[in-house]
Design a protein around this motif. Structure first.
Motif, PDB file in Angstrom:
ATOM      1  N   SER A   1       0.845  -1.192   0.000  1.00  0.00           N
ATOM      2  CA  SER A   1       0.000   0.000   0.000  1.00  0.00           C
ATOM      3  C   SER A   1       0.878   1.239   0.000  1.00  0.00           C
ATOM      4  O   SER A   1       1.616   1.472   0.945  1.00  0.00           O
ATOM      5  CB  SER A   1      -0.902  -0.014   1.243  1.00  0.00           C
ATOM      6  OG  SER A   1      -1.645   1.168   1.302  1.00  0.00           O
ATOM      7  N   GLU A   2       0.799   1.983  -1.079  1.00  0.00           N
ATOM      8  CA  GLU A   2       1.554   3.229  -1.161  1.00  0.00           C
ATOM      9  C   GLU A   2       0.599   4.396  -1.042  1.00  0.00           C
ATOM     10  O   GLU A   2      -0.467   4.403  -1.650  1.00  0.00           O
ATOM     11  CB  GLU A   2       2.300   3.314  -2.496  1.00  0.00           C
ATOM     12  CG  GLU A   2       3.425   2.324  -2.606  1.00  0.00           C
ATOM     13  CD  GLU A   2       4.217   2.517  -3.889  1.00  0.00           C
ATOM     14  OE1 GLU A   2       4.227   3.637  -4.421  1.00  0.00           O
ATOM     15  OE2 GLU A   2       4.809   1.542  -4.339  1.00  0.00           O
ATOM     16  N   THR A   3       0.964   5.383  -0.266  1.00  0.00           N
ATOM     17  CA  THR A   3       0.146   6.568  -0.113  1.00  0.00           C
ATOM     18  C   THR A   3       0.519   7.569  -1.190  1.00  0.00           C
ATOM     19  O   THR A   3       1.681   7.906  -1.356  1.00  0.00           O
ATOM     20  CB  THR A   3       0.372   7.201   1.279  1.00  0.00           C
ATOM     21  OG1 THR A   3       0.079   6.232   2.266  1.00  0.00           O
ATOM     22  CG2 THR A   3      -0.507   8.402   1.472  1.00  0.00           C
ATOM     23  N   ASN A   4      -0.486   8.023  -1.914  1.00  0.00           N
ATOM     24  CA  ASN A   4      -0.288   9.044  -2.923  1.00  0.00           C
ATOM     25  C   ASN A   4      -0.169  10.389  -2.204  1.00  0.00           C
ATOM     26  O   ASN A   4      -1.093  10.793  -1.502  1.00  0.00           O
ATOM     27  CB  ASN A   4      -1.471   9.039  -3.891  1.00  0.00           C
ATOM     28  CG  ASN A   4      -1.339  10.056  -4.989  1.00  0.00           C
ATOM     29  OD1 ASN A   4      -0.616  11.040  -4.875  1.00  0.00           O
ATOM     30  ND2 ASN A   4      -2.064   9.821  -6.065  1.00  0.00           N
ATOM     31  N   PRO A   5       0.954  11.100  -2.365  1.00  0.00           N
ATOM     32  CA  PRO A   5       1.123  12.375  -1.654  1.00  0.00           C
ATOM     33  C   PRO A   5       0.047  13.395  -2.004  1.00  0.00           C
ATOM     34  O   PRO A   5      -0.357  14.188  -1.152  1.00  0.00           O
ATOM     35  CB  PRO A   5       2.493  12.875  -2.097  1.00  0.00           C
ATOM     36  CG  PRO A   5       3.150  11.754  -2.798  1.00  0.00           C
ATOM     37  CD  PRO A   5       2.112  10.743  -3.156  1.00  0.00           C
ATOM     38  N   ASP A   6      -0.455  13.378  -3.235  1.00  0.00           N
ATOM     39  CA  ASP A   6      -1.521  14.306  -3.630  1.00  0.00           C
ATOM     40  C   ASP A   6      -2.791  14.021  -2.835  1.00  0.00           C
ATOM     41  O   ASP A   6      -3.456  14.929  -2.361  1.00  0.00           O
ATOM     42  CB  ASP A   6      -1.822  14.211  -5.123  1.00  0.00           C
ATOM     43  CG  ASP A   6      -0.624  14.567  -5.986  1.00  0.00           C
ATOM     44  OD1 ASP A   6       0.369  15.104  -5.443  1.00  0.00           O
ATOM     45  OD2 ASP A   6      -0.670  14.305  -7.194  1.00  0.00           O
ATOM     46  N   GLN A   7      -3.124  12.743  -2.687  1.00  0.00           N
ATOM     47  CA  GLN A   7      -4.311  12.370  -1.930  1.00  0.00           C
ATOM     48  C   GLN A   7      -4.134  12.673  -0.448  1.00  0.00           C
ATOM     49  O   GLN A   7      -5.067  13.100   0.219  1.00  0.00           O
ATOM     50  CB  GLN A   7      -4.634  10.896  -2.135  1.00  0.00           C
ATOM     51  CG  GLN A   7      -5.125  10.586  -3.524  1.00  0.00           C
ATOM     52  CD  GLN A   7      -5.362   9.106  -3.732  1.00  0.00           C
ATOM     53  OE1 GLN A   7      -4.855   8.276  -2.988  1.00  0.00           O
ATOM     54  NE2 GLN A   7      -6.122   8.779  -4.759  1.00  0.00           N
ATOM     55  N   GLU A   8      -2.953  12.445   0.051  1.00  0.00           N
ATOM     56  CA  GLU A   8      -2.690  12.741   1.456  1.00  0.00           C
ATOM     57  C   GLU A   8      -2.821  14.244   1.713  1.00  0.00           C
ATOM     58  O   GLU A   8      -3.364  14.653   2.732  1.00  0.00           O
ATOM     59  CB  GLU A   8      -1.296  12.252   1.845  1.00  0.00           C
ATOM     60  CG  GLU A   8      -1.012  12.391   3.312  1.00  0.00           C
ATOM     61  CD  GLU A   8       0.318  11.791   3.714  1.00  0.00           C
ATOM     62  OE1 GLU A   8       0.584  11.783   4.923  1.00  0.00           O
ATOM     63  OE2 GLU A   8       1.089  11.353   2.838  1.00  0.00           O
TER      64      GLU A   8
ATOM     65  N   ASP B   1      -8.139  16.187  -9.171  1.00  0.00           N
ATOM     66  CA  ASP B   1      -6.749  16.549  -8.882  1.00  0.00           C
ATOM     67  C   ASP B   1      -6.537  17.986  -9.327  1.00  0.00           C
ATOM     68  O   ASP B   1      -7.178  18.459 -10.269  1.00  0.00           O
ATOM     69  CB  ASP B   1      -5.774  15.648  -9.648  1.00  0.00           C
ATOM     70  CG  ASP B   1      -5.796  14.214  -9.148  1.00  0.00           C
ATOM     71  OD1 ASP B   1      -6.005  14.010  -7.940  1.00  0.00           O
ATOM     72  OD2 ASP B   1      -5.601  13.315  -9.973  1.00  0.00           O
TER      73      ASP B   1
ATOM     74  N   ASP C   1       0.110  21.216  -8.469  1.00  0.00           N
ATOM     75  CA  ASP C   1       0.803  21.455  -7.192  1.00  0.00           C
ATOM     76  C   ASP C   1       0.591  22.877  -6.680  1.00  0.00           C
ATOM     77  O   ASP C   1       0.310  23.072  -5.499  1.00  0.00           O
ATOM     78  CB  ASP C   1       2.314  21.220  -7.341  1.00  0.00           C
ATOM     79  CG  ASP C   1       2.672  19.765  -7.565  1.00  0.00           C
ATOM     80  OD1 ASP C   1       1.773  18.899  -7.511  1.00  0.00           O
ATOM     81  OD2 ASP C   1       3.862  19.494  -7.790  1.00  0.00           O
TER      82      ASP C   1
END
Length: 94
Positions: free
Chosen positions: A5-12, A56, A59
């Motif tokens: 399970s990788e956390t997407n930094p954008d979603q975080e 999305d 940045d």
């Protein structure tokens, strides 16, 4: 085969930003108005959709929304502080 399970930094980022808003009781409309006054480039509908993880954003726009939330959070904290006899007010350590 195991899944990682990788956390997407954008979603975080959107999730933590939305969490900060909810903890401070800052409405989306107030965030959008502050964000827009800072030069934000998307409309209130898009900000709301982003904060709910539906779209999305680039940045720069995400960071501008986070900055708006942080400034409103800081302003709210300063307003709630009681003054000391020296005239200084309590500062948040959150």
């Amino acid at each position: 085969m195991s899944e990682t399970s990788e956390t997407n930094p954008d979603q975080e980022q959107y999730a933590l930003t939305y969490d900060a808003m909810k903890r401070a009781n800052i409405p989306t409309g107030e965030v959008w108005l502050h964000y827009f006054s800072m030069g934000g480039g998307v409309d209130e509908y898009e900000v709301n959709a982003y904060l709910h993880g539906l779209i999305d954003l680039p940045d720069h726009e995400r960071d501008c929304i986070s900055q708006a939330v942080n400034e409103l959070f800081d302003d709210l904290c300063r307003q709630q502080g009681a003054p000391y006899s020296s005239g200084h007010t309590r500062h948040c350590s959150d």
